[in-house]
Design an enzyme around this catalytic site. Structure first.
Site, mmCIF file in Angstrom:
data_model
loop_
_atom_site.group_PDB
_atom_site.id
_atom_site.type_symbol
_atom_site.label_atom_id
_atom_site.label_comp_id
_atom_site.label_asym_id
_atom_site.label_seq_id
_atom_site.Cartn_x
_atom_site.Cartn_y
_atom_site.Cartn_z
ATOM 1 N N TYR A 92 23.781 114.898 22.522
ATOM 2 C CA TYR A 92 23.043 114.751 21.260
ATOM 3 C C TYR A 92 24.014 114.414 20.122
ATOM 4 O O TYR A 92 23.703 113.590 19.252
ATOM 5 C CB TYR A 92 22.274 116.040 20.942
ATOM 6 C CG TYR A 92 21.517 115.973 19.634
ATOM 7 C CD1 TYR A 92 20.320 115.284 19.536
ATOM 8 C CD2 TYR A 92 22.025 116.587 18.481
ATOM 9 C CE1 TYR A 92 19.635 115.200 18.332
ATOM 10 C CE2 TYR A 92 21.352 116.520 17.270
ATOM 11 C CZ TYR A 92 20.158 115.824 17.199
ATOM 12 O OH TYR A 92 19.486 115.752 16.019
ATOM 13 N N LYS A 375 31.264 134.745 34.004
ATOM 14 C CA LYS A 375 31.499 135.579 35.181
ATOM 15 C C LYS A 375 32.969 135.636 35.612
ATOM 16 O O LYS A 375 33.507 136.706 35.891
ATOM 17 C CB LYS A 375 30.660 135.032 36.341
ATOM 18 C CG LYS A 375 30.469 136.021 37.447
ATOM 19 C CD LYS A 375 29.354 136.947 37.081
ATOM 20 C CE LYS A 375 29.255 138.109 38.003
ATOM 21 N NZ LYS A 375 28.125 138.962 37.617
#
Ligand code: XMP
Length: 519
Positions: A92, A375
């Site tokens: 974008y 993670k």
């Protein structure tokens, strides 16, 4: 270890990432930091007057879900593009830059989604060292049809005439693909070229020590308050427990609630390990009956999550009362949980209740020291805290447990079937020495029935679905190429050993468009 959006030792150099609502904002920040330069987010509509005194070394315009022609499309102060500060637009951000500077952006006839090869037209400074063709990862509808005056097309793709554009004079660049995502092979090179060559950064920045910083943050937040830590035995909550024990050893109690939705043998393993590690600071509660009776027959995954979240908190409250008064609840929410629960724009991350289906009327304030981490960063933190490898390398297991692996209506029978099938799958992958190289693998039970035959008997029962993925950050994932003979062994054992299962399916969908879990 690098942590997203964190202010560490300053060299003065810093890349600002303007946030247009990107799902991957923290990932962009992290990938810049991995190149050794500090990065922070700023609102998309920051003005030149606000920006210039901060002296950023460069700007990255993030992606976002909008179309530049949309009614409420986020935009930016156009003058920012005239300051001489190098700019890299992503997705974008690339389209917006083209739009604002006089290029042509067309609404896409279709979405381009997933793996896309780009052809380098002009290596220039941004694409130096990038192979042609090169695999990238894209997710967009609109596309740039014509570059603004002064820009050159640097790369194209089959669908996108301007996959990369640049104006080396003004140091303005745009890429339609996502360089921050692992599946974009040239991503690190493109970011490095932008940061080092376009922005001229020379620092080798190291973030501040995360253990030290988190310990200080936890102490500052809770003061003298008592903290109850929800411990599931997974990596995230175990790391939170270890951090709390380090930060406030006399104020913390860790509670493990067995919701009856864990994998085979897991409750026993958790009790044994943490009972030994935490001694009197560890409490185990068997609440499986309360959970299962509320979940039986529930079909909708979000309803399952809501029930589990709420039952968790209520159980905590009831059990906590028995051991004393607590003011805080600590949990292992990590960054992907936050954004996938709709907390996308960092600036607006709020409302803890959005995460994990927690009810709004809780009596606790939340302590979530991992909410800015991915993670692999949590695993690294666990290693720094001295947790055993068996724990830090444990694959993720969703909070709602096997409930979201019984697709559709939950029954105790299906729960038992999926638990057994999952155990067989895990056993066989370990035997084939594949359990460490696959990021996450599990069995689910489908909500359909099919006809089968065994001996002379016709069956009409549910199939088991096997899912195994390879991923770095769980935001995108690829399905694991498990050797056929291993899959054959697993399938054979499941249909023979698990009662009333007559078929085994292997899921070969990447994320996106699929998710890791089925629900
Ligand atoms: P998805 O299915 O969203 O999964 O691609 C990404 C990772 O998140 C785990 N997951 C959850 N973890 N509560 C959790 O604690 C949940 O409701 C939940 N849903 C998915 C999933 O196992 C994978 O590791």
């Amino acid at each position: 270890m690098s942590t997203p959006d964190q202010v560490g030792q300053t060299s003065g150099e810093c890349i600002f990432v303007l946030d247009f609502g990107a799902q991957y904002l923290q990932l962009i920040i992290r990938k810049v930091q991995e190149q050794g330069v500090r990065a922070e987010s700023r609102p998309a509509d920051i003005s030149v007057e606000e920006l210039l005194p901060e002296k950023p070394s460069g700007l990255i315009l993030s992606g976002g879900p909008a179309s530049v022609y949309g009614e409420d499309a986020p935009t930016m102060d156009r003058r920012v593009l005239e300051t001489g500060i190098p700019v890299l637009g992503i997705c974008y951000g690339h389209q917006l830059m083209a739009h604002l500077l006089g290029g042509k952006v067309e609404p896409g006839e279709r979405r381009e989604y997933g793996f896309t090869e780009i052809e380098v037209v002009e290596p220039d400074l941004l694409l130096e060292g990038v192979n042609s063709p090169s695999q990238t990862w894209m997710s967009h509808g609109d596309r740039v049809e014509a570059v603004p005056p002064g820009f050159q097309v640097l790369a194209t793709s089959g669908y996108t005439p301007v996959a990369v554009m640049g104006d080396s004079e003004r140091k303005l660049f745009g890429v339609q693909f996502h360089p921050e995502v692992r599946h974009t092979i040239c991503g690190p090179t493109v970011l490095r070229n932008f940061i080092r060559k376009a922005c001229g950064c020379v620092s080798s920045w190291q973030p501040a020590d995360f253990v030290e910083e988190s310990v200080a943050e936890i102490r500052a937040q809770v003061g003298e308050g008592r903290v109850l830590c929800g411990l599931s035995g997974g990596v995230d909550s175990s790391v939170v427990a270890a951090l709390l024990v380090q930060a406030i050893p006399e104020q913390v109690t860790c509670m493990f609630i067995d919701h009856g939705l864990m994998r085979k043998n897991e409750p026993e393993e958790v009790k044994e390990f943490f009972g030994e590690l935490l001694g009197k600071r560890f409490v185990a509660v068997d609440a499986s009956e309360a959970f299962l009776s509320k979940l039986e027959g529930v079909v909708d995954p979000e309803e399952k999550r809501r029930i589990i979240g709420e039952t968790f908190i209520r159980t905590f409250e009831a059990e906590a009362c028995k051991i004393g008064e607590f003011h805080y609840l600590a949990q292992g929410t990590i960054y992907p949980d936050v954004i996938e629960s709709g907390g996308g724009q960092t600036a607006k991350i709020k409302s803890h209740h959005n995460v994990g289906g927690l009810p709004e009327d809780m009596d606790y304030e939340l302590v979530e020291p991992l909410r800015r981490l991915f993670k692999d960063q949590v695993r690294e933190l666990g290693r720094q805290l001295g947790l055993p490898v068996a724990l830090t390398e444990r694959q993720p297991f969703p909070g709602p447990g096997l409930a979201v692996r019984v697709i559709g209506g939950l029954t105790r029978e299906k729960l038992a079937q999926v638990r057994e099938a999952d155990h067989i799958f895990r056993e066989e992958l370990a035997r084939a020495d594949l359990d460490q190289s696959i990021s996450q693998f599990f069995a689910a039970i489908a909500d359909i029935r099919s006809v089968g035959v065994m001996g002379d008997d016709r069956s009409y029962v549910h199939p088991i679905i096997l899912r195994a993925v390879v991923t770095e950050d769980f935001m995108t994932a690829d399905w694991a190429r498990i050797p056929q003979e291993v899959l054959a062994r697993v399938a054979n054992r499941i249909v023979n050993e698990v009662k009333d299962i007559n078929r085994v399916l292997y899921d070969i969908t990447s994320k996106p468009p699929g998710t890791v879990e089925w629900e």
